[in-house]
Write a protein that holds these residues in place. Sequence first.
Motif, short mmCIF file in Angstrom:
data_model
loop_
_atom_site.label_atom_id
_atom_site.label_comp_id
_atom_site.label_asym_id
_atom_site.label_seq_id
_atom_site.Cartn_x
_atom_site.Cartn_y
_atom_site.Cartn_z
N LYS A 71 0.81 -1.22 0.00
CA LYS A 71 0.00 0.00 0.00
C LYS A 71 0.84 1.27 0.00
O LYS A 71 0.42 2.30 -0.54
CB LYS A 71 -0.93 0.01 1.22
N VAL A 72 2.01 1.22 0.61
CA VAL A 72 2.82 2.42 0.73
C VAL A 72 3.26 2.95 -0.63
O VAL A 72 3.54 4.15 -0.78
CB VAL A 72 4.03 2.16 1.65
N SER A 197 -6.35 8.85 -8.25
CA SER A 197 -5.63 8.56 -9.50
C SER A 197 -4.12 8.59 -9.28
O SER A 197 -3.38 7.81 -9.90
CB SER A 197 -6.03 9.57 -10.59
N TRP A 198 -3.64 9.46 -8.39
CA TRP A 198 -2.20 9.48 -8.07
C TRP A 198 -1.81 8.20 -7.33
O TRP A 198 -0.71 7.66 -7.55
CB TRP A 198 -1.87 10.70 -7.22
N ILE A 199 -2.69 7.74 -6.45
CA ILE A 199 -2.40 6.49 -5.72
C ILE A 199 -2.27 5.33 -6.71
O ILE A 199 -1.37 4.49 -6.59
CB ILE A 199 -3.50 6.23 -4.67
N VAL A 200 -3.16 5.28 -7.69
CA VAL A 200 -3.07 4.24 -8.73
C VAL A 200 -1.73 4.35 -9.46
O VAL A 200 -1.06 3.33 -9.72
CB VAL A 200 -4.25 4.35 -9.72
N GLU A 201 -1.33 5.56 -9.77
CA GLU A 201 -0.03 5.75 -10.43
C GLU A 201 1.11 5.18 -9.60
O GLU A 201 2.05 4.58 -10.13
CB GLU A 201 0.24 7.24 -10.67
N GLY A 228 -10.19 -1.37 -5.42
CA GLY A 228 -9.90 -1.43 -6.85
C GLY A 228 -8.74 -0.62 -7.34
O GLY A 228 -8.45 -0.62 -8.54
N SER A 229 -8.03 0.10 -6.46
CA SER A 229 -6.92 0.94 -6.92
C SER A 229 -5.78 0.11 -7.49
O SER A 229 -5.27 0.39 -8.57
CB SER A 229 -6.42 1.82 -5.78
N LEU A 230 -5.35 -0.91 -6.75
CA LEU A 230 -4.29 -1.77 -7.27
C LEU A 230 -4.78 -2.51 -8.52
O LEU A 230 -4.05 -2.60 -9.52
CB LEU A 230 -3.85 -2.78 -6.21
N ALA A 231 -5.99 -3.04 -8.45
CA ALA A 231 -6.54 -3.74 -9.61
C ALA A 231 -6.57 -2.84 -10.84
O ALA A 231 -6.37 -3.29 -11.98
CB ALA A 231 -7.93 -4.27 -9.29
#
Length: 756
Positions: A71-72, A197-201, A228-231
């Motif tokens: 997650k980090v 969206s930045w976290i997904v990046e 769903g962010s990682l996915a």
Amino acid sequence: MRSRRTVLYNTEAKGKTLEFPNVVGLKEFHESLPNYGVTPLKPLPEVARELGVRGVYVKDESSRFGLPAFKVLGASWGCYRAVTKELGLSPEAGLEETRKAVGESQLPMKLIAATEGNHGRAVAFVGRLLGIETEIFVPGQMDAATREFISGEGAIVTVVDGNYDESVNAASIASNKSKGSILVQDTAFDGYEEIPSWIVEGYTTMMREIEDQLNDKCTVMVTPVGVGSLAHAVTRYCKSKDISVIAVEPDTAPCLYSSLRSQQLETVPTSATIMDGMNCGTVSSTAWPDLKTCVDGCVTVSDYEVHCSVEYLASHSIKAGPCGAAPLAALRALVGFGDGPLLDENSVVVLLSTEGPREYKVPFDVSTEDVVELTQTLTKIDSSNSSLSLTDGAGETEIVDYISAWFAHRDIEYHRVEQVSGRPSVVGIFRGLNSGQGASLMFNGHVDTVSLSSYEANPLSGEIDHKDGEPAVFGRGCLDMKGGLAAALAALAYAKGLGHPFDGDVIIAAVSDEEDTSQGTRDIIEAGWKADFAVVPEPTNGKLVTAHKGFIWIEVDILGIAAHGSDPSAGKDAILHAGWFLQAFEEYQKTLPVDDTLGPTTAHCGVIKGGEEPSSYPAKCTITLEFRTVPEQTEHSLLSDISNLLQQVASKKPNFQYSEPRVTIVRPPQKLPPDHPLVQKAVESASFIQGHPVEMGTAPFWCDAAFLTQSGTPSIVLGPKGEGLHAKEEWVSTKSLIQTTQIFSLFMDSFCKEAN
């Protein structure tokens, strides 16, 4: 054949392409964080051989920047971008320049997030690096150890009375109220898309690492979902490289699965799972459009399957927590469905193990459909009633969580009902082709037991031994009434496994608190759950019970005058005067009515309380009367009888004083006529399975059938054979469990009518 939720395939995803972003400054930023290192990619050759594919690899995220999860990667980049934007810095400013700017800034600044564990800890970690205060909102069921890990990073931990979605809402509200607060959340919603969206990046760093580490071409990647962010990051990477994506979720939190099935974003209720970080009810709104069109397959897994995968990975020196092991469980479940469109002998599979090991309670297997095994499992779960006795009971939460997971594993609709906190019930419904119109059948079974303290051996053993020369399951509650409930569940699983297209609905209500105040059945009735017919599988030794007495408790206060024991002229003895009433009550008992089916009404004095100390005249003596009632008796008629009795005593004894009697509890009697359609069909079905005419009669005990009948769901009582209700040893016959399951299966066919 065991039934479980099927795999969702999207064959149209194969040809889809997405652009994988090359984020400027991301690689340099992550490399500047303390303890940066590429996490290992480890092969699982045994699994590859087992599944008949070319290769299986695990991306081991058990230690990333000294934290036990991936997650980090996203949280750090999301926090960094949000803070640099707030301070007016360039995205390429770097960690040191940003930290310095925070220290010099006059602006108030605070990072806020909601979490099931790892995301919040990661945000707190970054906040500490940048010198920014953090507040993390967590759901109430989060364990103390996880909270301590978060607070150990310097964060304020705020507990929310609710689930993850409600924690996100609380965090959002708090960030809007506080000037300078920044919500750093990995789930997007209307008006909040940029930071997610930045976290997904941020997660793209993991994808780049895998690309550099893998000497073969990846063909399939398996990713946990959660919000769903990682996915989303995985899907964008895979669809830029012609790689298939398999998403995995807990059985009990299938937010992506449900949304994919309906083809619209849905919020689903969730229940307990050891996969804490994946226990999310809503997919991020920014992730949904890409996941909808580009995920090739979605599978849900049980806690027990994940636990087995944790153990397997540990035996191969891969340290994984439940979320980290979920992709392996998903891969095995996928293959368990037979040849699918995504795997063949040339497949190279990468599993994303997203978290390191952590403590959790070992779950029970929800895949079991054998009635004996199911009875054993339910017996092993402590569900002793928490309000019944002086001994503290565990309550019904754990067993309701298990049954909810059992329903979820089979994709059976279920609803948790919890009007009183800590006293949950769950209603599962297998909808027919003509749901709401065809005849419906409810099985109502209580999940609570009496105290464990009175049991002689291990009350939670669930072991099989012999009794009267036949095998039996032993343990508190195995007979009363987990065995009967298990028979209903096993019959439902059998029907679903065969794909029985019933016309009407089959409902199983697993209810709390029958041993005390029947809170659970009263709750489901109040919530609107009813059926055309109901079966209460209390233990009846295979006898069909159509009637039982009700009961009413009435309290009577006989009044005296308090005085010192040495001053009889000033005192009146309430206890002594209560004797006059008791003599009259004994004569009254002889006049009680007799029912043609249930026999005579009975009444007795259950409790008597009076006095303060031997040296004083008692001012009050309270007597609690219990009536075992028949249909012609009512609360009002019995109150009137006792009032008249008190008046008669007072007319003969001038010193006799009392307060008006009061009813403390009322339970109605149960009585269905022999010609009722439910009774007739039940006789036919039970007689066919038993091979002889079923014995019919009444029950000496009260049960929830009376409440159901009173509320408009006519009910019968029928359950397995055994002995030891509330006793020092309790057992239920395995042969009787199997026969009861067969009877219930025939009930379903007979009452709900199989559609053509």
